[in-house]
Design an enzyme around this catalytic site. Sequence first.
Site, mmCIF file in Angstrom:
data_model
loop_
_atom_site.group_PDB
_atom_site.id
_atom_site.type_symbol
_atom_site.label_atom_id
_atom_site.label_comp_id
_atom_site.label_asym_id
_atom_site.label_seq_id
_atom_site.Cartn_x
_atom_site.Cartn_y
_atom_site.Cartn_z
ATOM 1 N N SER A 8 0.826 -1.208 0.000
ATOM 2 C CA SER A 8 0.000 0.000 0.000
ATOM 3 C C SER A 8 0.860 1.258 0.000
ATOM 4 O O SER A 8 1.615 1.509 0.952
ATOM 5 C CB SER A 8 -0.922 0.003 1.217
ATOM 6 O OG SER A 8 -1.519 1.280 1.324
ATOM 7 N N HIS A 33 -1.147 -1.167 -4.282
ATOM 8 C CA HIS A 33 -2.434 -0.783 -3.685
ATOM 9 C C HIS A 33 -2.450 0.729 -3.468
ATOM 10 O O HIS A 33 -1.525 1.309 -2.894
ATOM 11 C CB HIS A 33 -2.588 -1.521 -2.355
ATOM 12 C CG HIS A 33 -3.919 -1.359 -1.703
ATOM 13 N ND1 HIS A 33 -5.025 -2.084 -2.070
ATOM 14 C CD2 HIS A 33 -4.321 -0.553 -0.683
ATOM 15 C CE1 HIS A 33 -6.049 -1.752 -1.296
ATOM 16 N NE2 HIS A 33 -5.650 -0.809 -0.455
ATOM 17 N N ASP A 35 -4.659 3.877 -1.945
ATOM 18 C CA ASP A 35 -5.739 4.244 -1.030
ATOM 19 C C ASP A 35 -6.164 5.688 -1.256
ATOM 20 O O ASP A 35 -5.450 6.612 -0.880
ATOM 21 C CB ASP A 35 -5.258 4.099 0.422
ATOM 22 C CG ASP A 35 -5.092 2.644 0.813
ATOM 23 O OD1 ASP A 35 -6.065 1.880 0.679
ATOM 24 O OD2 ASP A 35 -3.985 2.272 1.233
ATOM 25 N N MET A 37 -8.715 8.590 -0.233
ATOM 26 C CA MET A 37 -9.624 8.934 0.881
ATOM 27 C C MET A 37 -10.154 10.356 0.692
ATOM 28 O O MET A 37 -9.438 11.214 0.193
ATOM 29 C CB MET A 37 -8.856 8.882 2.206
ATOM 30 C CG MET A 37 -8.198 7.550 2.475
ATOM 31 S SD MET A 37 -7.311 7.604 4.037
ATOM 32 C CE MET A 37 -6.481 6.006 3.988
ATOM 33 N N GLY A 142 -8.949 4.218 6.903
ATOM 34 C CA GLY A 142 -8.598 5.621 7.094
ATOM 35 C C GLY A 142 -7.134 5.865 7.415
ATOM 36 O O GLY A 142 -6.614 6.936 7.127
ATOM 37 N N PHE A 143 -6.481 4.862 7.989
ATOM 38 C CA PHE A 143 -5.101 5.068 8.423
ATOM 39 C C PHE A 143 -4.280 3.788 8.254
ATOM 40 O O PHE A 143 -4.821 2.684 8.410
ATOM 41 C CB PHE A 143 -5.063 5.478 9.904
ATOM 42 C CG PHE A 143 -5.896 6.692 10.198
ATOM 43 C CD1 PHE A 143 -5.375 7.971 10.042
ATOM 44 C CD2 PHE A 143 -7.220 6.558 10.586
ATOM 45 C CE1 PHE A 143 -6.163 9.088 10.280
ATOM 46 C CE2 PHE A 143 -8.014 7.667 10.837
ATOM 47 C CZ PHE A 143 -7.484 8.945 10.681
ATOM 48 N N GLY A 144 -2.994 3.972 7.992
ATOM 49 C CA GLY A 144 -2.074 2.838 8.013
ATOM 50 C C GLY A 144 -1.632 2.572 9.445
ATOM 51 O O GLY A 144 -1.907 3.364 10.354
ATOM 52 N N GLY A 145 -0.982 1.449 9.635
ATOM 53 C CA GLY A 145 -0.339 1.160 10.920
ATOM 54 C C GLY A 145 -1.269 0.807 12.063
ATOM 55 O O GLY A 145 -0.877 0.912 13.229
ATOM 56 N N ASP A 175 -7.006 -6.211 3.888
ATOM 57 C CA ASP A 175 -6.356 -4.906 4.000
ATOM 58 C C ASP A 175 -6.351 -4.426 5.447
ATOM 59 O O ASP A 175 -7.422 -4.176 6.024
ATOM 60 C CB ASP A 175 -7.124 -3.913 3.110
ATOM 61 C CG ASP A 175 -6.433 -2.574 2.963
ATOM 62 O OD1 ASP A 175 -5.329 -2.403 3.503
ATOM 63 O OD2 ASP A 175 -7.027 -1.699 2.295
ATOM 64 N N GLY A 176 -5.141 -4.288 6.014
ATOM 65 C CA GLY A 176 -4.996 -3.692 7.342
ATOM 66 C C GLY A 176 -4.293 -4.588 8.335
ATOM 67 O O GLY A 176 -4.738 -5.710 8.587
ATOM 68 N N GLY A 177 -3.181 -4.089 8.861
ATOM 69 C CA GLY A 177 -2.477 -4.823 9.917
ATOM 70 C C GLY A 177 -1.821 -6.115 9.456
ATOM 71 O O GLY A 177 -1.575 -7.011 10.265
ATOM 72 N N GLY A 197 0.952 -2.161 4.106
ATOM 73 C CA GLY A 197 1.463 -0.803 4.007
ATOM 74 C C GLY A 197 2.679 -0.596 4.878
ATOM 75 O O GLY A 197 3.826 -0.718 4.427
HETATM 76 C C1 DX5 Z 1 -6.397 1.700 5.470
HETATM 77 C C2 DX5 Z 1 -5.941 1.425 4.074
HETATM 78 C C3 DX5 Z 1 -4.858 0.423 4.005
HETATM 79 C C4 DX5 Z 1 -3.581 0.812 4.710
HETATM 80 C C5 DX5 Z 1 -3.019 -0.435 5.312
HETATM 81 O O1 DX5 Z 1 -7.512 2.497 5.434
HETATM 82 O O2 DX5 Z 1 -7.008 0.945 3.280
HETATM 83 O O3 DX5 Z 1 -4.585 0.021 2.668
HETATM 84 O O4 DX5 Z 1 -2.627 1.396 3.863
HETATM 85 O O5 DX5 Z 1 -1.938 -0.090 6.118
HETATM 86 P P1 DX5 Z 1 -1.240 -1.124 7.090
HETATM 87 O O6 DX5 Z 1 -0.771 -2.297 6.244
HETATM 88 O O7 DX5 Z 1 -0.122 -0.341 7.677
HETATM 89 O O8 DX5 Z 1 -2.275 -1.553 8.092
HETATM 90 ZN ZN ZN Z 2 -6.531 0.010 1.265
#
Ligand code: DX5
Ligand code: ZN
Length: 216
Positions: A8, A33, A35, A37, A142-145, A175-177, A197
């Site tokens: 991502s 990927h 994202d 927003m 909405g957020f990475g990490g 998608d996520g974590g 990501g």
């Molecule tokens: C979150 C995004 C994800 C994000 C994942 O809203 O859709 O694609 O980049 O980030 P990680 O892999 O750090 O959870």
């Molecule tokens: Zn995503």
Amino acid sequence: MSVIISPSLLSADFGNLNSEIDMINASAADWLHIDVMDGVFVPNISFGFPVLEFVNRRCEKPLDVHLMIVEPQKFVPEVKRVGGAIMTVHYEACTHLHRVVQQIHTAGMQAGVSLNPHTPVSLLEDIIEDVDLVLLMSVNPGFGGQKFIPRILDKVRDLKEMIARRNSHAVIEIDGGVNLDTGRQLVEAGADALVAGSFVFHSDNPIDTIARLKKL
Ligand code: DX5
Ligand code: ZN
């Protein structure tokens, strides 16, 4: 078949976008990927089409575009123009999801539908044969990490069962974590594709991290 890896871009260093994309090109990543927003559907704003246009010019991998926006149907031609290979919209953002899927296909892209963590996979029963991909959110978008929500593992199993029963060709993407640990559990549960990501872009050696995810 090995798991599809879609790093991502959200966690990339935007001050060094050229080298980040060159890293993706040189890696075992299958897709990139993206994202998008809008600050309405999710409480954050990322980047939009002018940035995507640049990414598309440099990136050699298919763009896996995840729209976390309201009224995504308005942007089907724009996503196609900036090189989208897969256009994924949120179930929760589409009153007429079937029509949006048709519009995405007519534009010449693969159609994906994404579910927030609280949205049950059973709601896809009457559209699963028409979509190319289901993106299950394993964090609130909405957020990475953010931290992985383990309940997703049961959703992957339920969705896998639905796809087989309805003879759908849909790919299950999560998608996520995602990291090596959660990624392994997801692959065991039946995931076909993993978005990662921060685990990729914040690692010491992203190319090696992608290669390790690819071997899950
Ligand atoms: C979150 C995004 C994800 C994000 C994942 O809203 O859709 O694609 O980049 O980030 P990680 O892999 O750090 O959870
Ligand atoms: Zn995503």
